[in-house]
Each structure stands twice: as structure tokens, then as C-alpha cells.
Design a protein around this motif. Structure first.
Motif, mmCIF file in Angstrom:
data_model
loop_
_atom_site.group_PDB
_atom_site.id
_atom_site.type_symbol
_atom_site.label_atom_id
_atom_site.label_comp_id
_atom_site.label_asym_id
_atom_site.label_seq_id
_atom_site.Cartn_x
_atom_site.Cartn_y
_atom_site.Cartn_z
ATOM 1 N N GLU A 52 1.376 2.876 8.416
ATOM 2 C CA GLU A 52 2.050 1.742 9.052
ATOM 3 C C GLU A 52 1.061 0.699 9.553
ATOM 4 O O GLU A 52 1.455 -0.423 9.867
ATOM 5 C CB GLU A 52 2.932 2.243 10.194
ATOM 6 N N GLN A 53 -0.215 1.056 9.611
ATOM 7 C CA GLN A 53 -1.252 0.094 10.017
ATOM 8 C C GLN A 53 -2.387 0.172 8.997
ATOM 9 O O GLN A 53 -3.408 0.827 9.238
ATOM 10 C CB GLN A 53 -1.758 0.419 11.421
ATOM 11 N N PRO A 54 -2.238 -0.477 7.859
ATOM 12 C CA PRO A 54 -3.198 -0.301 6.761
ATOM 13 C C PRO A 54 -4.625 -0.682 7.108
ATOM 14 O O PRO A 54 -5.563 -0.170 6.489
ATOM 15 C CB PRO A 54 -2.632 -1.177 5.640
ATOM 16 N N ALA A 68 -11.927 2.040 2.191
ATOM 17 C CA ALA A 68 -11.956 1.701 3.618
ATOM 18 C C ALA A 68 -11.636 0.238 3.876
ATOM 19 O O ALA A 68 -11.016 -0.100 4.895
ATOM 20 C CB ALA A 68 -13.324 2.056 4.198
ATOM 21 N N HIS A 69 -12.021 -0.637 2.973
ATOM 22 C CA HIS A 69 -11.793 -2.067 3.178
ATOM 23 C C HIS A 69 -10.516 -2.572 2.495
ATOM 24 O O HIS A 69 -10.191 -3.753 2.614
ATOM 25 C CB HIS A 69 -12.999 -2.856 2.673
ATOM 26 N N SER A 70 -9.806 -1.689 1.797
ATOM 27 C CA SER A 70 -8.657 -2.156 1.029
ATOM 28 C C SER A 70 -7.449 -2.491 1.883
ATOM 29 O O SER A 70 -6.541 -3.193 1.432
ATOM 30 C CB SER A 70 -8.265 -1.104 -0.015
ATOM 31 N N GLY A 71 -7.418 -1.996 3.130
ATOM 32 C CA GLY A 71 -6.283 -2.304 3.995
ATOM 33 C C GLY A 71 -6.095 -3.794 4.220
ATOM 34 O O GLY A 71 -4.970 -4.258 4.460
ATOM 35 N N LYS A 72 -7.180 -4.548 4.134
ATOM 36 C CA LYS A 72 -7.099 -6.016 4.280
ATOM 37 C C LYS A 72 -6.168 -6.616 3.232
ATOM 38 O O LYS A 72 -5.580 -7.680 3.446
ATOM 39 C CB LYS A 72 -8.514 -6.595 4.137
ATOM 40 N N PHE A 73 -6.023 -5.935 2.111
ATOM 41 C CA PHE A 73 -5.243 -6.492 1.006
ATOM 42 C C PHE A 73 -3.834 -5.908 0.916
ATOM 43 O O PHE A 73 -3.191 -5.981 -0.120
ATOM 44 C CB PHE A 73 -6.002 -6.308 -0.310
ATOM 45 N N SER A 74 -3.370 -5.356 2.042
ATOM 46 C CA SER A 74 -1.966 -4.964 2.108
ATOM 47 C C SER A 74 -1.100 -6.208 2.204
ATOM 48 O O SER A 74 -1.434 -7.173 2.908
ATOM 49 C CB SER A 74 -1.710 -4.065 3.316
ATOM 50 N N SER A 75 0.034 -6.191 1.515
ATOM 51 C CA SER A 75 0.967 -7.327 1.617
ATOM 52 C C SER A 75 1.567 -7.423 3.019
ATOM 53 O O SER A 75 2.109 -8.470 3.373
ATOM 54 C CB SER A 75 2.077 -7.215 0.568
ATOM 55 N N ASP A 76 1.461 -6.377 3.833
ATOM 56 C CA ASP A 76 1.894 -6.489 5.236
ATOM 57 C C ASP A 76 1.100 -7.587 5.939
ATOM 58 O O ASP A 76 1.666 -8.402 6.684
ATOM 59 C CB ASP A 76 1.676 -5.160 5.965
ATOM 60 N N ARG A 77 -0.216 -7.593 5.716
ATOM 61 C CA ARG A 77 -1.042 -8.649 6.319
ATOM 62 C C ARG A 77 -0.613 -10.025 5.818
ATOM 63 O O ARG A 77 -0.461 -10.975 6.593
ATOM 64 C CB ARG A 77 -2.518 -8.379 5.992
ATOM 65 N N THR A 78 -0.398 -10.138 4.502
ATOM 66 C CA THR A 78 -0.006 -11.424 3.927
ATOM 67 C C THR A 78 1.311 -11.906 4.518
ATOM 68 O O THR A 78 1.456 -13.087 4.872
ATOM 69 C CB THR A 78 0.131 -11.308 2.397
ATOM 70 N N MET A 114 -9.043 -0.910 -6.266
ATOM 71 C CA MET A 114 -10.026 -0.593 -5.223
ATOM 72 C C MET A 114 -9.416 0.342 -4.194
ATOM 73 O O MET A 114 -10.083 1.246 -3.675
ATOM 74 C CB MET A 114 -10.558 -1.867 -4.556
ATOM 75 N N MET A 115 -8.123 0.156 -3.894
ATOM 76 C CA MET A 115 -7.422 1.012 -2.938
ATOM 77 C C MET A 115 -7.352 2.453 -3.435
ATOM 78 O O MET A 115 -7.283 3.394 -2.650
ATOM 79 C CB MET A 115 -6.016 0.451 -2.692
ATOM 80 N N ASN A 116 -7.388 2.617 -4.765
ATOM 81 C CA ASN A 116 -7.304 3.942 -5.374
ATOM 82 C C ASN A 116 -8.660 4.449 -5.848
ATOM 83 O O ASN A 116 -8.743 5.242 -6.774
ATOM 84 C CB ASN A 116 -6.297 3.917 -6.513
ATOM 85 N N HIS A 142 0.827 -1.206 0.000
ATOM 86 C CA HIS A 142 0.000 0.000 0.000
ATOM 87 C C HIS A 142 0.864 1.260 0.000
ATOM 88 O O HIS A 142 0.399 2.339 -0.378
ATOM 89 C CB HIS A 142 -0.942 -0.004 1.216
ATOM 90 N N ARG A 143 2.130 1.139 0.416
ATOM 91 C CA ARG A 143 3.000 2.317 0.402
ATOM 92 C C ARG A 143 3.304 2.743 -1.038
ATOM 93 O O ARG A 143 3.218 3.926 -1.371
ATOM 94 C CB ARG A 143 4.300 2.016 1.165
ATOM 95 N N ARG A 144 3.635 1.787 -1.896
ATOM 96 C CA ARG A 144 3.886 2.159 -3.291
ATOM 97 C C ARG A 144 2.572 2.467 -4.002
ATOM 98 O O ARG A 144 2.465 3.475 -4.700
ATOM 99 C CB ARG A 144 4.608 1.027 -4.041
#
Length: 799
Positions: free
Chosen positions: A482-484, A774-784, A651-653, A457-459
Motif C-alpha cells: 500500500e506504500q510502494p 528498491a527504487h522501483s516504488g517511485k514508478f508506481s502509478s499511485d504516485r502518478t 526493473m520492479m521484477n 505495482h499490485r498487478r
């Protein structure tokens, strides 16, 4: 985070400049200067990170992949050091356009599509979350290809990304490895009664590593992407001059091209050589690093090392490690197998059987003869296990065996030897367990897991869409960076009209920028207030760009029949590369461009629709398109797309998805709800049912739907009486439309009509967009990566 003023940054630039005035090569000069400034920070932190990892003696993950689509790094690295805005201001004061500086950097030709971009996002998240990890890949001299569209056709040119020096890499010649191909491998009995292997007549190649820093976000933590380059070994005194030249040419090809054309035997052999080159060099490096600790024992290797295989391409690492442990370290089979099966984890990226990699037996014997003997033994032992422990599966041994029908099956090899196997979306993993790999799941139920893909999500938000990122931070604070998952705080504002109008203004500004880029690069003038309908991904039949263009032809016909048709203006944007030998995919590109040429030059339709194909799709182009997308086309045949990550980026954008319930679309729909997407088409179970029952007959649709008849007739007779596309026509009708393009057409048109109606209410539309953000943070690679780290790799975040 680095603290430096704009003036200090300017001073650093001026110290390194050869001349004061702006000249023709000024942008390139300044680009290398800024890289040099940044590298001073990076190299210091890199050394400290390595020292910290060694001192804490922590477990590391090695991520083996044939692709790392990392994109350009200057802007990304500046962002991660909190220097991007400082740099931009400094450049502006010096009279430079910052974006032109960043555009100097050529995208590294290290990957092609989602597989490689996923690997890049994973490396980014590992570094940003303080997980010690090393990516292992190949330093391809040329990328896939540079795509030019000439007369509507894709034309391929070399992607010479290393023509200019690459400022981020460091050559480590002192850590080069010798790789051996071919020859003969003969098993002989030793005095102690053990078997050992003697090699004769092998061809040696040197693998020289180039290390690229992977910069964590705001933490001064630097991981490494190690890329291997093939070079000649200089001890070939027995060869004459011309043989030496031929040898050098063959060696350079090993790391010469990403995905050499495998439509020929020589191309297939080169691909297999590339795969062995990657895994052999990487394993030697892994063992060398591990054994630096003089107290380390090979039996404890899995306590300090885990190896993730990204798809089947690096699966030869399994027999190669067996070879090293038995032939070089003198371990017995059971000891070596115990180590191997606790070390490797395998990510499956496809459920399409035709995409599961296999190699002819004779080719494997020729290129890696010792590995073939080991694979034979693995296969024999596995088949015996099935025979004795699973008698109900005896008749399925040919469908489970690692060697069957004169081929080595790489996915089966990875399944048998890995301690974990994961799919990349919930649907994908369920299909693996219940359909495509159900018999393997019966044997190894404990191995299978799901790890839904994610994106950085940072890039893909903070860097590429600063307007939206700043807007989000102003509403909920920058905590989401830092906390998507904190993006879900945005859900509180879905009915805030003023805020939604701000979101609409941001989207319009991004669309204006893309419209300018389109005009500059294609000459097509598009309406920035039209719906920007975007499909950007690899060109493949199952991704169904054809369904999209059929809808465009249908819309065009409707407007021609009724010029006063009440239609929201629409700009259809495509970008895609087709594999050079994939004839039908290249025909689809020609079809898109033919339709674009007709539509864009027809004054009678009053600019109601425009069609744009942007050439040479890569990471940098995606970064321009995604922030401007209104509609995200994710329309693969249900059950064919393992996950997708473009769906997450868009979706994030703040784009809304039109899609089938396929891959990660299902998980997106579960979060945002059906009313915040545009779902259409067959479901995966219906697709499988049609395959199983054989009850789908394309001619029934063709005979009963006049829209389909009209479209296909034009393919056969010529679009607007011009170019014909008979190969596409016959492919659909004679192969019974294997990807259900015509079957899903009616449902797709209905969903597109709903998009048209919904977009007429800007507040309603952008409310739906905000729900998606709002729901796109779930799809951050940080979570993965957190999930991989805890459930597969068993590694800890470094303190």
C-alpha cells in the motif's frame, strides 16, 4: 478485505455447479462460477461506492481514452479482495489447476500498447486510492488483431474477444445516447439576435453503455470503466430493406474494430467517427450526471468535473462540448469557452511530429460539420491572439494554427483549449517545452507540467510475481503493497549474500516456468540458466528491435568464426505486434524469425544463443515474460520514446536495463545510478544536433565498420544465403538511417559485452537487481495519480 475460508469458497462453487465431475468444459464452467461469486461482492460494493460519491457530492475525474488495456480481471479482482490464495486452494482441492482457470479469460481487446496499459494502471490506482473517477472508452467488438506467425511472417486474424460472454460488464441500455453524424449544420439568427444552429440530414447512431467495475485494492471502493457500443437506431422507417442493412453494417463498424486500417480514406473516416462517438456519448453522460443535482449550474461545472484527454484521440470533446453548451444549453460563445477551458486537461504521449494527429478539412466537414464550424472559430480567435499579442510569432502562425495546410491539427486544438498540458517523463516534457512545442510554451507557460508515468505495482509485482512479492514482504513486511515507496528499504540488503542468493533462486524459478512455456508453445528448448534478454513492445522503427537483431547476427557470426568463444549463454526473447499496414515493421518480424530459425537449429554454436519470438503479445503474455527477464531492452532512439512503462515493470521484477537515455530511462538512471544499468548510445541533444546540422552520414559508418558491412550484406544477399531483406537494407542506407541504428551499434555492442561480463558474478548481478527493485516504488502509478489529483485535477480522496 473479505474474510472467507477455503471450505466456504468450495461450498459456494459447489452450490453453483451443474455437475460434480470434471468434464471437458469444466474449466470454463468453473471460471464463470468464480466470476459470479466475486461479482456478488463487487456489485454490492459498487452500489455503495456510487452512493457515497453522490452523498459527498465530490468532484470526479473522467478519463477519456481510445484504449484501456485492462488485461484479464479475475485474478486481479481476487487479489484485490484478498481471495486469491483462498481461491487457489479451493480449486486445487476440487482437482483444478488454478492457472488453467485464469487462462480461460480472454484479454479484452480494448487497447494496443503503452497508452492503453497506462490508462488501465491509472484506473487501478484511482480506485485503490479512493479517488472518484470514471474511464470512458469504446467497447470494441474486435481487438487490434490476433497475431499468428506463419513461415516467420506476421499474419492477422480477428481478435474475437467477445466470442464468449464477458462476465464483468453490465449493459445499461436505459442510459443509451443518440449520436448524430454528417448532414448539414446551418447557422441562423434568432429573434433575440443570437446565433443558433439547425441540423438537417444527419445519420443517427445509438451509443449503448457497458459498465465494467474497477476494483480498488483492499478498500471495497469500485470505480467504473464505461465502454460505449454502437448500435442502430430503430426509427428508420423511410429506408428500404437494403438501405437498412447497409446502415446497420456501417453503425456496427463504429465500435467494431480497435484502430481500423487507416491506409484508406474509408478507414480514416471510420477512425474519426469512432473518436466523435466516444466523446459525444461521454459528454452527454457527464452532463446528465452533473445535472442530476438540481442546484447545479453549468458555470460551476469545473468545480465538480474534470476531463482528462489521454493523447489527442479524444480532442473532439472540446468542440463537442462547445456545441452542446451553445446549441443545446443556449450559452453564448464566451460563456461556453470559459467553461470548456477550465474543464479539459491534455496528456501528450509523443514528440514525433508524424504521430501528431491531423484530419483533412473536408473529412471533418463531412462527418462533424457543426464541429468544424466551431473549430474554425476557435482557430480564428487563437490566430488573432497571436497576431496582436505575440507579433514575433506572426510568421509562425501556420505552425501554430489549429487549422493549417488543409488539415485540422488535434494536438494544437487540445493545447489551445486545455487548462493543463502534461508530458509523461521529465525529458519528454522538457522536449515539448524547449523544442517541439516551444512556441506554444511561450504563449501558455502556465499550462505545461510533467507527470512521469507509473505502473500498477499490485498487478505487475504482487500478482504476476508472487515469489518475489512474498520474498520482499518477508524482508521488509507487506507495507510496500500500500506504500510502494517503502520498497526503498530493500537497499539495506544489497550486500547480503544469503539474501541475494534467495533472489537469484526466485529468478531461476521464474525462468524455468517461462522456459517451459516457450517449449510448449514454440518447441524451442532454452537454457533456463542463460541470460534471458527481453524486448517486448510494439514493433516500430524508433523502438529499434532492428538494433537488437543486428547484435544477434553479429554474435552468431562471432561464434561461427570461433566455436570456443567464451560467451555467457543468452536467450533473446521478442514479442511484438506490427500495425497491419506497416510493411517495414512486418519485415523486421520476419527477420527476427529468420535469424531465430537459423540460430536455433545450428548445432555448431552449441546452444550458446537462442532466439525466441512469442506470438500474439498482450497483457497476459507480458505477465508471463516479465518476472523471468534478466535484461530489459529499452533501446529507442534518444528523444523518441515519451516515457515507456515496460522499463518500469521489468526493473520492479529484478531485471537490469540496457537502454539509451530516453524517456523514463533517465529518471531510472538518476535513481539507481549508471553502474546499475547499461547505458549506451547518443543522447537526445546529440540526436537533435545531428538532425539540425545534417552532419550524420550513414555511408561513413558502412564503409568503416566491417561488422556493419557483413550484417547489411546478408540483408541484401540473404541471411545464410537464404531470405533477403532488401527493403530494410535500402531503408537504412537510402534514408540515411533516420533512427541512428548503425550509429549506435558500436556503443550497443560494448554495453552488451559488459552485460556478459557482469552476469558472470551472480552476487554482483543480483545486488544490482536489488537496487533496481528498491527504487522501483517511485514508478508506481499511485504516485502518478496522487500528482495528477493534486496538481491538475484538484480532486480529493473519498472518505
Amino acid at each position: 478485505m473479505k474474510s472467507i475460508s477455503v471450505q466456504q469458497f468450495i461450498d459456494k462453487i459447489e452450490e453453483k455447479r451443474d455437475v460434480k465431475e470434471v468434464h471437458e468444459n469444466g474449466y470454463q464452467e468453473i471460471y464463470y462460477i468464480i466470476c459470479s461469486i466475486l461479482n456478488e461482492y463487487i456489485h454490492s460494493d459498487w452500489q455503495q461506492t456510487d452512493a457515497s460519491i453522490r452523498s459527498q457530492n465530490t468532484k470526479k475525474v473522467y478519463y477519456l481514452s481510445m484504449e484501456f488495456l485492462i488485461g484479464s480481471l479475475l485474478k486481479n479482482n481476487l487479489l484485490h479482495y484478498n481471495l486469491l490464495s483462498i481461491c487457489n486452494e479451493a480449486l486445487a482441492e476440487l482437482g483444478f489447476d488454478p492457472e488453467k482457470i485464469y487462462e480461460v479469460e480472454h484479454d479484452p481487446g480494448l487497447g494496443n500498447g503503452g497508452l492503453g496499459r497506462l490508462a488501465a494502471c491509472f484506473l487501478d490506482s484511482m480506485a485503490s486510492l479512493n479517488y472518484p473517477g470514471i474511464g470512458c472508452g469504446i467497447r470494441y467488438r474486435y481487438g487490434l488483431f490476433e497475431q499468428k506467425i506463419i513461415n516467420g511472417y506476421q499474419t492477422e486474424y480477428p481478435d474475437d474477444w467477445l466470442k464468449q460472454s464477458y462476465p464483468w460488464e453490465i449493459r445499461k441500455e436505459d442510459e443509451a445516447m443518440i449520436i448524430e453524424y454528417g448532414g448539414e449544420a446551418i447557422l441562423v439568427e434568432t429573434d433575440t439576435g443570437n446565433l443558433t444552429c439547425e441540423y438537417t440530414g444527419t445519420e443517427k447512431v445509438m451509443a449503448v453503455p457497458y459498465d465494467v467495475p474497477i476494483v480498488g485494492f483492499g478498500n471495497q471502493f469500485i470505480n467504473t470503466l464505461r465502454l460505449w457500443s454502437a448500435e442502430p437506431v430503430n426509427d428508420r422507417q423511410n429506408h428500404d430493406y437494403y438501405n437498412q442493412l447497409e446502415y446497420e453494417k456501417n453503425v456496427e463498424q463504429i465500435s467494431g474494430y480497435l484502430y481500423p486500417d487507416d491506409s484508406s480514406i474509408s478507414g480514416k473516416k471510420l477512425r474519426l467517427k469512432q473518436q466523435y462517438f466516444l466523446v459525444s456519448a461521454s459528454l452527454k453522460k457527464i452532463l446528465d450526471d452533473y445535472l442530476l443535482d438540481k442546484t447545479a449550474t453549468l458555470k460551476q461545472l469545473d468545480k465538480k468535473v474534470v476531463i482528462q484527454i489521454n493523447d489527442t484521440h479524444p480532442s473532439l470533446a472540446i468542440p463537442e462540448l462547445m456545441r452542446i453548451l451553445m446549441d443545446e444549453k443556449q450559452l453564448k460563445w464566451d460563456e461556453a469557452w470559459g467553461i470548456v477551458t477550465n474543464l479539459f486537461a491534455y496528456t501528450n504521449h509523443t514528440i514525433m511530429s508524424e504521430a501528431l494527429e491531423t484530419w483533412p478539412i473536408d473529412m471533418v466537414k463531412e462527418i462533424v460539420p457543426r464541429l468544424y464550424l466551431i473549430i474554425e472559430e476557435i482557430n480564428e480567435r487563437f490566430c488573432q491572439r497571436i497576431w496582436f499579442d505575440y507579433p514575433e510569432l506572426r510568421n509562425k502562425i501556420p505552425e501554430l494554427a489549429v487549422i493549417a495546410y488543409d488539415h485540422v491539427h488535434m494536438a494544437r486544438l487540445a493545447i489551445v483549449a486545455s487548462f493543463r498540458i502534461n508530458g509523461v517523463a521529465k525529458l519528454h516534457t522538457e522536449i515539448l517545452k524547449t523544442k517541439e512545442m516551444k512556441d506554444f510554451y511561450k504563449i501558455f507557460p502556465q499550462k505545461f507540467q510533467n507527470k512521469t508515468n507509473g505502473i500498477s505495482h499490485r498487478r505487475w509485482l504482487l500478482m504476476v510475481n508472487p515469489r518475489l512479492a512474498n520474498f520482499i514482504s518477508s524482508v521488509i513486511s507487506p507495507v510496500w503493497i500500500e506504500q510502494p515507496n517503502e520498497l526503498n528499504q530493500m537497499i539495506r540488503y544489497v550486500n547480503d549474500k544469503g539474501l541475494l542468493e534467495e533472489l537469484a533462486a526466485i529468478k531461476l524459478a521464474n525462468k524455468q516456468e517461462l522456459a517451459h512455456y516457450i517449449y510448449k508453445n514454440t518447441g524451442v528448448l532454452v537454457d533456463d540458466r542463460s541470460i534471458f534478454d527481453v524486448q517486448i513492445k510494439r514493433l516500430h522503427e524508433y523502438k529499434r528491435q532492428l538494433l537488437n537483431v543486428f547484435h544477434i547476427i553479429y554474435l552468431y557470426q562471432r561464434i561461427k568464426e570461433n566455436p570456443n568463444l567464451n560467451l555467457m549463454p543468452r536467450t533473446f526473447i521478442f514479442a511484438a505486434k506490427a500495425a497491419p499496414s506497416y510493411h517495414l515493421a512486418k519485415e523486421i518480424i520476419k527477420l527476427i524469425n529468420t535469424v531465430a530459425d537459423i540460430v536455433n537449429h545450428d548445432p555448431e554454436i552449441d546452444n550458446k544463443i537462442k532466439v525466441v519470438f512469442l506470438e500474439n503479445y498482450n497483457v497476459s503474455l507480458a505477465e508471463k515474460i516479465i518476472p523471468a527477464a534478466d535484461v530489459s531492452e529499452q533501446i529507442s532512439t534518444a528523444s523518441k520514446e515519451a516515457s515507456g512503462t515496460g522499463n518500469m515493470k521489468m526493473m520492479m521484477n529484478s531485471a537490469l536495463t540496457i537502454g539509451t537515455l530516453d524517456g523514463a530511462n533517465i529518471e531510472i538512471e538518476q535513481l539507481v545510478g549508471k553502474h546499475n544499468m547499461f547505458i549506451f548510445g547518443l543522447r537526445s541533444e546529440q540526436v537533435y544536433q545531428h538532425y539540425q546540422m545534417g552532419d550524420y552520414h550513414v555511408n561513413e559508418i558502412y564503409q568503416t565498420d566491417p561488422r556493419i558491412q557483413s550484417i547489411l550484406r546478408q540483408l541484401h544477399d540473404g541471411i545464410n544465403g537464404q531470405t533477403t531483406f532488401k527493403d530494410i537494407y535500402f531503408q537504412l542506407l537510402q534514408t540515411n538511417d533516420p533512427y541512428f541504428i548503425l550509429k549506435d551499434f558500436d556503443s550497443y555492442v560494448e554495453a552488451q559485452n559488459l552485460i556478459d561480463l557482469t552476469y558472470r558474478d551472480p552476487i554482483k548481478w543480483h545486488s544490482k537487481c536489488l537496487v533496481n527493485i528498491a527504487h522501483s516504488g517511485k514508478f508506481s502509478s499511485d504516485r502518478t495519480i496522487h500528482e495528477y489529483a493534486s496538481a491538475i485535477w484538484n480532486i480529493k480522496q473519498l472518505k
